[in-house]
Design a protein around this motif. Structure first.
Motif, PDB file in Angstrom:
ATOM      1  N   GLY A   1      43.737  59.136  63.408  1.00 36.97           N
ATOM      2  CA  GLY A   1      43.811  58.649  64.780  1.00 36.97           C
ATOM      3  C   GLY A   1      42.924  59.455  65.715  1.00 36.97           C
ATOM      4  O   GLY A   1      42.371  58.930  66.679  1.00 36.97           O
ATOM      5  N   LYS A   2      42.789  60.713  65.418  1.00 35.75           N
ATOM      6  CA  LYS A   2      41.979  61.585  66.276  1.00 35.75           C
ATOM      7  C   LYS A   2      40.485  61.500  65.950  1.00 35.75           C
ATOM      8  O   LYS A   2      39.631  61.506  66.838  1.00 35.75           O
ATOM      9  CB  LYS A   2      42.477  63.016  66.096  1.00 35.75           C
ATOM     10  N   LEU A   3      40.158  61.396  64.672  1.00 35.47           N
ATOM     11  CA  LEU A   3      38.745  61.606  64.324  1.00 35.47           C
ATOM     12  C   LEU A   3      37.840  60.402  64.565  1.00 35.47           C
ATOM     13  O   LEU A   3      36.632  60.564  64.738  1.00 35.47           O
ATOM     14  CB  LEU A   3      38.609  62.092  62.879  1.00 35.47           C
ATOM     15  N   VAL A   4      38.422  59.192  64.590  1.00 34.32           N
ATOM     16  CA  VAL A   4      37.561  58.011  64.774  1.00 34.32           C
ATOM     17  C   VAL A   4      36.777  58.131  66.086  1.00 34.32           C
ATOM     18  O   VAL A   4      35.563  57.916  66.129  1.00 34.32           O
ATOM     19  CB  VAL A   4      38.376  56.695  64.730  1.00 34.32           C
ATOM     20  N   ASP A   5      37.475  58.511  67.148  1.00 32.31           N
ATOM     21  CA  ASP A   5      36.746  58.637  68.408  1.00 32.31           C
ATOM     22  C   ASP A   5      36.040  59.973  68.573  1.00 32.31           C
ATOM     23  O   ASP A   5      35.089  60.078  69.348  1.00 32.31           O
ATOM     24  CB  ASP A   5      37.653  58.337  69.611  1.00 32.31           C
ATOM     25  N   GLN A   6      36.459  60.972  67.820  1.00 28.57           N
ATOM     26  CA  GLN A   6      35.626  62.187  67.833  1.00 28.57           C
ATOM     27  C   GLN A   6      34.239  61.807  67.318  1.00 28.57           C
ATOM     28  O   GLN A   6      33.228  62.263  67.822  1.00 28.57           O
ATOM     29  CB  GLN A   6      36.232  63.257  66.922  1.00 28.57           C
ATOM     30  N   TRP A   7      34.243  60.959  66.289  1.00 28.38           N
ATOM     31  CA  TRP A   7      32.954  60.498  65.758  1.00 28.38           C
ATOM     32  C   TRP A   7      32.205  59.691  66.818  1.00 28.38           C
ATOM     33  O   TRP A   7      31.039  59.949  67.095  1.00 28.38           O
ATOM     34  CB  TRP A   7      33.173  59.670  64.488  1.00 28.38           C
ATOM     35  N   ARG A   8      32.895  58.734  67.438  1.00 27.69           N
ATOM     36  CA  ARG A   8      32.177  57.900  68.408  1.00 27.69           C
ATOM     37  C   ARG A   8      31.743  58.689  69.630  1.00 27.69           C
ATOM     38  O   ARG A   8      30.653  58.467  70.147  1.00 27.69           O
ATOM     39  CB  ARG A   8      33.022  56.694  68.808  1.00 27.69           C
ATOM     40  N   TRP A   9      32.587  59.621  70.099  1.00 25.22           N
ATOM     41  CA  TRP A   9      32.161  60.428  71.235  1.00 25.22           C
ATOM     42  C   TRP A   9      30.869  61.170  70.869  1.00 25.22           C
ATOM     43  O   TRP A   9      29.966  61.287  71.681  1.00 25.22           O
ATOM     44  CB  TRP A   9      33.243  61.445  71.624  1.00 25.22           C
TER      45      TRP A   9
ATOM     46  N   ASN B   1      25.106  52.757  76.295  1.00 32.31           N
ATOM     47  CA  ASN B   1      24.849  54.009  77.019  1.00 32.31           C
ATOM     48  C   ASN B   1      23.987  53.762  78.258  1.00 32.31           C
ATOM     49  O   ASN B   1      24.209  54.376  79.305  1.00 32.31           O
ATOM     50  CB  ASN B   1      24.152  55.019  76.103  1.00 32.31           C
ATOM     51  N   GLU B   2      23.040  52.857  78.131  1.00 34.64           N
ATOM     52  CA  GLU B   2      22.210  52.532  79.298  1.00 34.64           C
ATOM     53  C   GLU B   2      23.113  51.971  80.412  1.00 34.64           C
ATOM     54  O   GLU B   2      22.984  52.333  81.582  1.00 34.64           O
ATOM     55  CB  GLU B   2      21.147  51.503  78.891  1.00 34.64           C
ATOM     56  N   GLY B   3      24.053  51.114  80.005  1.00 35.41           N
ATOM     57  CA  GLY B   3      25.004  50.559  80.971  1.00 35.41           C
ATOM     58  C   GLY B   3      25.881  51.649  81.583  1.00 35.41           C
ATOM     59  O   GLY B   3      26.146  51.648  82.783  1.00 35.41           O
ATOM     60  N   ALA B   4      26.312  52.580  80.755  1.00 38.16           N
ATOM     61  CA  ALA B   4      27.180  53.666  81.257  1.00 38.16           C
ATOM     62  C   ALA B   4      26.424  54.515  82.280  1.00 38.16           C
ATOM     63  O   ALA B   4      26.963  54.885  83.326  1.00 38.16           O
ATOM     64  CB  ALA B   4      27.660  54.526  80.092  1.00 38.16           C
ATOM     65  N   ARG B   5      25.168  54.798  81.965  1.00 35.64           N
ATOM     66  CA  ARG B   5      24.379  55.620  82.897  1.00 35.64           C
ATOM     67  C   ARG B   5      24.164  54.899  84.219  1.00 35.64           C
ATOM     68  O   ARG B   5      24.202  55.509  85.282  1.00 35.64           O
ATOM     69  CB  ARG B   5      23.061  56.037  82.246  1.00 35.64           C
ATOM     70  N   ALA B   6      23.985  53.586  84.134  1.00 38.48           N
ATOM     71  CA  ALA B   6      23.806  52.811  85.375  1.00 38.48           C
ATOM     72  C   ALA B   6      25.057  52.896  86.251  1.00 38.48           C
ATOM     73  O   ALA B   6      24.982  52.746  87.468  1.00 38.48           O
ATOM     74  CB  ALA B   6      23.492  51.357  85.038  1.00 38.48           C
ATOM     75  N   LEU B   7      26.196  53.144  85.639  1.00 35.51           N
ATOM     76  CA  LEU B   7      27.438  53.274  86.420  1.00 35.51           C
ATOM     77  C   LEU B   7      27.703  54.715  86.835  1.00 35.51           C
ATOM     78  O   LEU B   7      28.742  55.022  87.415  1.00 35.51           O
ATOM     79  CB  LEU B   7      28.631  52.769  85.598  1.00 35.51           C
ATOM     80  N   GLY B   8      26.796  55.618  86.482  1.00 33.57           N
ATOM     81  CA  GLY B   8      26.961  57.009  86.881  1.00 33.57           C
ATOM     82  C   GLY B   8      27.664  57.883  85.859  1.00 33.57           C
ATOM     83  O   GLY B   8      28.034  59.020  86.151  1.00 33.57           O
ATOM     84  N   TYR B   9      27.906  57.358  84.679  1.00 32.49           N
ATOM     85  CA  TYR B   9      28.509  58.162  83.614  1.00 32.49           C
ATOM     86  C   TYR B   9      27.406  58.694  82.705  1.00 32.49           C
ATOM     87  O   TYR B   9      26.330  58.107  82.612  1.00 32.49           O
ATOM     88  CB  TYR B   9      29.473  57.321  82.776  1.00 32.49           C
ATOM     89  N   GLY B  10      27.693  59.777  81.998  1.00 32.31           N
ATOM     90  CA  GLY B  10      26.692  60.362  81.108  1.00 32.31           C
ATOM     91  C   GLY B  10      26.449  59.476  79.889  1.00 32.31           C
ATOM     92  O   GLY B  10      25.322  59.322  79.417  1.00 32.31           O
ATOM     93  N   ASP B  11      27.507  58.902  79.358  1.00 35.16           N
ATOM     94  CA  ASP B  11      27.402  58.014  78.200  1.00 35.16           C
ATOM     95  C   ASP B  11      28.703  57.220  78.097  1.00 35.16           C
ATOM     96  O   ASP B  11      29.637  57.452  78.859  1.00 35.16           O
ATOM     97  CB  ASP B  11      27.111  58.806  76.905  1.00 35.16           C
ATOM     98  N   MET B  12      28.760  56.302  77.105  1.00 38.37           N
ATOM     99  CA  MET B  12      29.945  55.453  76.971  1.00 38.37           C
ATOM    100  C   MET B  12      31.222  56.254  76.717  1.00 38.37           C
ATOM    101  O   MET B  12      32.299  55.909  77.189  1.00 38.37           O
ATOM    102  CB  MET B  12      29.745  54.500  75.788  1.00 38.37           C
ATOM    103  N   GLY B  13      31.076  57.325  75.946  1.00 44.26           N
ATOM    104  CA  GLY B  13      32.256  58.127  75.621  1.00 44.26           C
ATOM    105  C   GLY B  13      32.891  58.704  76.883  1.00 44.26           C
ATOM    106  O   GLY B  13      34.115  58.838  76.970  1.00 44.26           O
ATOM    107  N   GLU B  14      32.040  59.034  77.850  1.00 44.00           N
ATOM    108  CA  GLU B  14      32.594  59.614  79.077  1.00 44.00           C
ATOM    109  C   GLU B  14      33.452  58.581  79.818  1.00 44.00           C
ATOM    110  O   GLU B  14      34.489  58.932  80.387  1.00 44.00           O
ATOM    111  CB  GLU B  14      31.458  60.121  79.959  1.00 44.00           C
ATOM    112  N   ILE B  15      33.040  57.327  79.787  1.00 43.04           N
ATOM    113  CA  ILE B  15      33.905  56.288  80.398  1.00 43.04           C
ATOM    114  C   ILE B  15      35.230  56.223  79.639  1.00 43.04           C
ATOM    115  O   ILE B  15      36.302  56.225  80.238  1.00 43.04           O
ATOM    116  CB  ILE B  15      33.269  54.878  80.334  1.00 43.04           C
ATOM    117  N   TRP B  16      35.136  56.198  78.325  1.00 46.22           N
ATOM    118  CA  TRP B  16      36.369  56.073  77.540  1.00 46.22           C
ATOM    119  C   TRP B  16      37.328  57.231  77.837  1.00 46.22           C
ATOM    120  O   TRP B  16      38.538  57.036  77.897  1.00 46.22           O
ATOM    121  CB  TRP B  16      36.048  56.042  76.036  1.00 46.22           C
ATOM    122  N   ARG B  17      36.751  58.419  78.020  1.00 44.68           N
ATOM    123  CA  ARG B  17      37.610  59.598  78.247  1.00 44.68           C
ATOM    124  C   ARG B  17      38.066  59.722  79.697  1.00 44.68           C
ATOM    125  O   ARG B  17      38.890  60.567  80.014  1.00 44.68           O
ATOM    126  CB  ARG B  17      36.875  60.882  77.840  1.00 44.68           C
TER     127      ARG B  17
END
Ligand code: X8Z
Ligand code: ZN
Length: 630
Positions: A477-485, A222-238
């Motif tokens: 298939g849907k819930l694994v990343d709902q959890w991670r997001w 998440n620290e890395g994601a924020r450094a790239l301007g994203y709110g968190d890792m999930g936002e990059i994935w989405r």
């Protein structure tokens, strides 16, 4: 499998020691820094500043291509070494290579933002590579090199822990250790609830030690994601779906709403049948105990087919028995799968595929058995890594993996940032779409089965087999990343990792754990893609898309009649259509690629619903008078 699912699934990876040397040969980043417009005064001396910037952007993208290629190859090599021989040393080398990838990606992405003001003046290919670069990191690293190395080490370690996972018991005074393969075999074949619960709980004992590591991975990522301007890792994935991340979330819900009624109908019927077998252990108004569904994660229910077979006296297709009877071994299974792709007019797999792949679990070392497909050197160096069992499930999985390989094969000449699926769900859907053509008629044609029945009862039996795999999978298939997001966004905190997991498992999937779970457990860690950090929504999308692809390919093949009876085996016209989409890689937004194959620009579950029309009617009749839901 990795970050870029395609290249294997690898996310980021690794640098072999040999490639450590090549790293220092190249000064691309520094060079592009200046060229990228960092010195406008110099550019102005040569004419129009923004023309110079456009040229700089092109030069930047060329350099990124060369450098990423080098780093990704080094990482893939180290990942391959690690996955086929898990040791402290191979883990370290993979971590080192991946840290180098992360360092460069972070730097290149920062540099790419300099071109934001001129993006719409760039040619489409340059612009798209810059956009893809910004969303490429599945595990973005913090700027601090120490943290970056820590993150890379954690990532390598977590996947290794999963790969080496075993559950040991004392039997007759002797320690017996079972790996995932052995425990899965119990889940698949036993009907003894006690033995099933023990295997289910036993596998999950591998995961609690992962919990603190996973928590740290989330913090650092998440620290890395924020450094790239994203709110968190999930936002990059989405953000990888050519639409805003919020729109993608809505898209997933829209697709789920199309298929949820089918899942609920299947759940209701399977629960009723399991109740007949297991009595009140399977309450008729609640979630199904997850250990009774034939699979370690209850994501594929094929192994309880015998308990729900619509017409036990009618013909049913036992592909496992056919494979055994015809003397198939892992190599022969892969050859048969290749034969399908070749029948479409696609190229045979290269000689090196047969020399370098791992088809069987080696006895002498630890490996990651989870199936994956690779192009290690990004130059048609195709391989698969699998611990193949001679059974129906793995026969289908081999087609799945070869789907990845054929995608790699048809786009490997593109710039590396385009060497990916139109989106990651496309990559996952290719082989599955092909496997939908493994009809009874096809199996007879290749001599695997001797005769086939085509009456209504046989059709329903086959539909049930398909549904236990394809429809049962959808909520998982849907819930694994709902959890991670939720975890990445902080909505599911470390003190509620397991509770958050089971809330989704219960609500979305309608399954329950066989024994009470607490925060001393870490059940998400017992599913490969969590410790390996491979995004999972791709599989949900693939389970929808594969039916769209199948329908389009069947139309190209001139199929008439119901969708579930189509096999495109031998159709060069279907092969040409497929190939035209594969060759695009990620060079265009995915709706363009989808349109090329299917004529539509929207993901749509209607072909899935159409495919299962006979079964839906059957389930409706069966469920009449039952109270469904949980
Ligand atoms: O991980 C995979 C493939 C490799 S990309 C074997 N699959 C998911 C899983 O095993 O959980 C295919 C179906 C879903
Ligand atoms: Zn896959």
């Amino acid at each position: 499998m990795v970050a870029r699912a395609p290249r294997r699934t690898v996310l980021f990876l690794a640098a072999s020691v040999a490639c450590g040397a090549c790293k220092s040969d190249r000064k691309a980043p520094e060079k592009t820094g200046a060229a990228a417009g960092g010195e406008p005064a110099a550019a102005e001396q040569h004419g129009d500043a923004s023309d110079a910037q456009v040229r700089a952007a092109k030069a930047f993208v060329r350099d990124v291509d060369a450098r990423l290629r080098e780093l990704w190859v080094a990482s893939s090599k180290a990942e391959w070494e690690k996955s086929t021989n898990i040791t402290d040393e191979t883990e370290d080398r993979a971590a080192e290579a991946n840290a180098a990838v992360m360092a460069y990606e972070t730097e290149a992405i920062a540099e790419a933002t300099k071109f934001d003001p001129i993006l719409d003046r760039l040619d489409p290919a340059t612009r798209r590579q810059i956009e893809l670069l910004k969303r490429t990191a599945t595990l973005p690293a913090p700027k601090d090199p120490k943290k970056r190395e820590e993150l890379a080490r954690i990532a390598a370690k977590l996947e290794g822990m999963y790969g080496k996972g075993k559950y040991c018991t004392k039997e007759g005074g002797k320690a017996i250790c079972r790996d995932l393969g052995a425990l899965s075999e119990i889940l698949a074949t036993s009907r003894d609830p006690k033995a099933l619960a023990e295997a289910w709980v036993g596998w999950r004992t591998i995961a609690p030690p992962m919990r603190p590591l996973y928590q740290r991975l989330v913090e650092l990522g998440n620290e890395g994601a924020r450094a790239l301007g994203y709110g968190d890792m999930g936002e990059i994935w989405r953000s990888r779906y050519d639409m805003p991340p919020e729109a993608f979330e809505k898209e997933v819900e829209r697709l789920w709403a199309q298929v949820e009624p089918l899942y609920r109908a299947l759940h209701c019927h399977v629960r009723a049948r399991l109740h007949e077998v297991y009595g009140d252990r399977v309450p008729l108004d609640g979630p199904i105990p997850a250990h009774l569904l034939g699979n370690m994660w209850a994501q594929d229910w094929s192994n309880v087919y015998d308990l729900v077979e619509p017409y036990p006296k009618a013909a049913s297709l036992d592909v496992t028995r056919a494979l055994e009877r015809k003397g198939y071994d892992p190599l022969k299974m892969v050859q048969a799968a290749e034969g399908f792709f070749v029948s479409l007019g696609l190229d045979p797999l290269p000689k090196t595929f047969w020399e370098r792949s791992m088809f069987e679990k080696p006895e002498d070392r630890e490996v990651v058995c989870h199936a994956s497909a690779w192009d290690v050197n990004l130059n048609d160096d195709l391989r698969i890594k699998m611990c193949i069992k001679v059974d129906h499930e793995d026969f289908v999985t081999i087609h799945h993996e070869l789907g990845h390989n054929y995608y790699y094969h048809y786009y490997y000449k593109l710039p590396v940032l385009f060497q990916a699926g139109a989106h990651d769900g496309f990559h996952e859907a290719i082989g599955d779409a092909i496997a939908l053509s493994i009809t009874p008629q096809y199996l007879a044609r290749i001599g695997l089965v001797d005769q086939v029945a085509t009456d209504e009862k046989a059709v329903l039996n086959k539909q049930m087999q398909d549904a236990l795999q394809k429809i049962a999978f959808l909520p998982f298939g849907k819930l694994v990343d709902q959890w991670r997001w939720g975890v990445f966004a902080g909505r599911i905190g470390p003190d509620a990792y397991n509770a958050g997991w089971w809330k989704l498992r219960t609500e979305v999937q309608g399954v329950a754990p066989p024994v009470a779970r607490t925060e001393a457990d870490f059940d998400p860690g017992a599913k490969y893609h969590v410790p390996a950090n491979v995004p999972y929504m791709r599989y949900f999308l693939a389970h929808i898309l594969q039916f769209q692809f199948h329908k389009a390919l069947c139309e190209a093949a001139g199929h008439t009649g119901p969708l579930h009876t189509c096999s495109i085996y031998g159709s060069k016209a279907a092969g040409a259509k497929l190939r035209a989409m594969l060759e695009l890689g990620a060079s265009v937004p995915w709706p363009d690629a989808l349109e090329k194959l299917t004529g539509t620009r929207t993901m749509d579950a209607a072909p899935l619903v159409e495919y299962f029309a006979p079964l839906v009617a059957y389930l409706e009749a069966q469920n009449e008078g039952r109270s469904c839901g949980w």
